[in-house]
Design a protein around this motif. Structure first.
Motif, PDB file in Angstrom:
ATOM      1  N   ALA A   1       0.839  -1.203   0.000  1.00  0.00           N
ATOM      2  CA  ALA A   1       0.000   0.000   0.000  1.00  0.00           C
ATOM      3  C   ALA A   1       0.873   1.253   0.000  1.00  0.00           C
ATOM      4  N   GLY A   2       1.979   1.224   0.740  1.00  0.00           N
ATOM      5  CA  GLY A   2       2.909   2.349   0.732  1.00  0.00           C
ATOM      6  C   GLY A   2       3.538   2.551  -0.642  1.00  0.00           C
ATOM      7  N   ALA A   3       3.880   1.457  -1.311  1.00  0.00           N
ATOM      8  CA  ALA A   3       4.453   1.549  -2.650  1.00  0.00           C
ATOM      9  C   ALA A   3       3.423   2.094  -3.640  1.00  0.00           C
ATOM     10  N   PHE A   4       2.187   1.639  -3.513  1.00  0.00           N
ATOM     11  CA  PHE A   4       1.126   2.134  -4.395  1.00  0.00           C
ATOM     12  C   PHE A   4       0.886   3.624  -4.159  1.00  0.00           C
ATOM     13  N   GLY A   5       0.822   4.028  -2.893  1.00  0.00           N
ATOM     14  CA  GLY A   5       0.617   5.434  -2.565  1.00  0.00           C
ATOM     15  C   GLY A   5       1.772   6.305  -3.020  1.00  0.00           C
ATOM     16  N   GLY A   6       2.991   5.819  -2.863  1.00  0.00           N
ATOM     17  CA  GLY A   6       4.159   6.574  -3.323  1.00  0.00           C
ATOM     18  C   GLY A   6       4.181   6.738  -4.832  1.00  0.00           C
ATOM     19  N   GLY A   7       3.819   5.680  -5.529  1.00  0.00           N
ATOM     20  CA  GLY A   7       3.752   5.763  -6.993  1.00  0.00           C
ATOM     21  C   GLY A   7       2.660   6.706  -7.455  1.00  0.00           C
ATOM     22  N   LEU A   8       1.535   6.672  -6.768  1.00  0.00           N
ATOM     23  CA  LEU A   8       0.438   7.575  -7.098  1.00  0.00           C
ATOM     24  C   LEU A   8       0.841   9.031  -6.844  1.00  0.00           C
ATOM     25  N   TYR A   9       1.520   9.278  -5.717  1.00  0.00           N
ATOM     26  CA  TYR A   9       2.007  10.628  -5.410  1.00  0.00           C
ATOM     27  C   TYR A   9       2.970  11.117  -6.498  1.00  0.00           C
ATOM     28  N   GLU A  10       3.909  10.266  -6.894  1.00  0.00           N
ATOM     29  CA  GLU A  10       4.859  10.673  -7.932  1.00  0.00           C
ATOM     30  C   GLU A  10       4.141  10.970  -9.241  1.00  0.00           C
ATOM     31  N   HIS A  11       3.146  10.155  -9.562  1.00  0.00           N
ATOM     32  CA  HIS A  11       2.431  10.340 -10.826  1.00  0.00           C
ATOM     33  C   HIS A  11       1.588  11.616 -10.812  1.00  0.00           C
ATOM     34  N   VAL A  12       0.913  11.880  -9.697  1.00  0.00           N
ATOM     35  CA  VAL A  12       0.001  13.022  -9.631  1.00  0.00           C
ATOM     36  C   VAL A  12       0.717  14.338  -9.338  1.00  0.00           C
ATOM     37  N   VAL A  13       1.762  14.298  -8.488  1.00  0.00           N
ATOM     38  CA  VAL A  13       2.401  15.544  -8.053  1.00  0.00           C
ATOM     39  C   VAL A  13       3.721  15.810  -8.777  1.00  0.00           C
ATOM     40  N   LEU A  14       4.631  14.857  -8.769  1.00  0.00           N
ATOM     41  CA  LEU A  14       5.975  15.118  -9.287  1.00  0.00           C
ATOM     42  C   LEU A  14       6.063  15.120 -10.806  1.00  0.00           C
ATOM     43  N   THR A  15       5.329  14.247 -11.475  1.00  0.00           N
ATOM     44  CA  THR A  15       5.408  14.184 -12.932  1.00  0.00           C
ATOM     45  C   THR A  15       4.924  15.473 -13.586  1.00  0.00           C
TER      46      THR A  15
ATOM     47  N   GLU B   1      15.135   8.234  -3.038  1.00  0.00           N
ATOM     48  CA  GLU B   1      15.765   7.007  -2.547  1.00  0.00           C
ATOM     49  C   GLU B   1      15.431   6.750  -1.083  1.00  0.00           C
ATOM     50  N   ARG B   2      15.242   7.807  -0.310  1.00  0.00           N
ATOM     51  CA  ARG B   2      14.932   7.649   1.117  1.00  0.00           C
ATOM     52  C   ARG B   2      13.576   6.985   1.324  1.00  0.00           C
ATOM     53  N   PHE B   3      12.726   7.027   0.332  1.00  0.00           N
ATOM     54  CA  PHE B   3      11.426   6.357   0.410  1.00  0.00           C
ATOM     55  C   PHE B   3      11.446   5.002  -0.279  1.00  0.00           C
ATOM     56  N   TRP B   4      11.919   4.969  -1.523  1.00  0.00           N
ATOM     57  CA  TRP B   4      11.772   3.761  -2.330  1.00  0.00           C
ATOM     58  C   TRP B   4      12.662   2.604  -1.892  1.00  0.00           C
ATOM     59  N   ILE B   5      13.862   2.869  -1.453  1.00  0.00           N
ATOM     60  CA  ILE B   5      14.744   1.768  -1.046  1.00  0.00           C
ATOM     61  C   ILE B   5      14.182   1.022   0.164  1.00  0.00           C
ATOM     62  N   PRO B   6      13.784   1.695   1.258  1.00  0.00           N
ATOM     63  CA  PRO B   6      13.201   0.943   2.385  1.00  0.00           C
ATOM     64  C   PRO B   6      11.890   0.227   2.036  1.00  0.00           C
ATOM     65  N   VAL B   7      11.080   0.839   1.178  1.00  0.00           N
ATOM     66  CA  VAL B   7       9.812   0.189   0.797  1.00  0.00           C
ATOM     67  C   VAL B   7      10.089  -1.097   0.034  1.00  0.00           C
ATOM     68  N   HIS B   8      11.004  -1.061  -0.912  1.00  0.00           N
ATOM     69  CA  HIS B   8      11.305  -2.275  -1.682  1.00  0.00           C
ATOM     70  C   HIS B   8      12.001  -3.335  -0.830  1.00  0.00           C
ATOM     71  N   VAL B   9      12.842  -2.913   0.094  1.00  0.00           N
ATOM     72  CA  VAL B   9      13.476  -3.875   1.003  1.00  0.00           C
ATOM     73  C   VAL B   9      12.418  -4.554   1.865  1.00  0.00           C
ATOM     74  N   ALA B  10      11.475  -3.766   2.405  1.00  0.00           N
ATOM     75  CA  ALA B  10      10.409  -4.337   3.236  1.00  0.00           C
ATOM     76  C   ALA B  10       9.543  -5.302   2.439  1.00  0.00           C
ATOM     77  N   ILE B  11       9.200  -4.940   1.217  1.00  0.00           N
ATOM     78  CA  ILE B  11       8.387  -5.825   0.380  1.00  0.00           C
ATOM     79  C   ILE B  11       9.117  -7.140   0.143  1.00  0.00           C
ATOM     80  N   THR B  12      10.386  -7.070  -0.174  1.00  0.00           N
ATOM     81  CA  THR B  12      11.155  -8.289  -0.442  1.00  0.00           C
ATOM     82  C   THR B  12      11.266  -9.162   0.802  1.00  0.00           C
TER      83      THR B  12
END
Length: 77
Positions: A18-32, A55-66
């Motif tokens: 859910a955190g990864a989905f929310g982060g991706g949605l934030y990047e798509h709606v705000v940063l892009t 990186e401070r967000f995506w690296i820990p999220v992907h590590v946790a998912i794995t």
């Protein structure tokens, strides 16, 4: 009370996804849209030292998912 590691791993995995989905949605709606305004000067929002550190967000999220995916799968068998 017995701790069911596979069940808790799946719960934390769902929160990580859910955190990864929310982060991706934030990047798509705000940063892009910010990055597409006037390239290449607007790309400073994602460059090191000038904008937010993705990186401070995506690296820990992907590590946790794995970790929690492997933990849940290993406890099911």
């Amino acid at each position: 009370m017995e701790i069911d590691l596979a069940r808790w791993s799946l719960i934390v995995l769902c929160f990580s996804m859910a955190g990864a989905f929310g982060g991706g949605l934030y990047e798509h709606v705000v940063l892009t849209p910010l990055g597409n305004r006037s390239p290449p000067s607007s790309f400073s929002i994602i460059q090191r030292g000038t904008g937010g550190s993705l990186e401070r967000f995506w690296i820990p999220v992907h590590v946790a998912i794995t970790i929690f995916m492997l933990s849940a799968l290993s406890d099911l068998g």
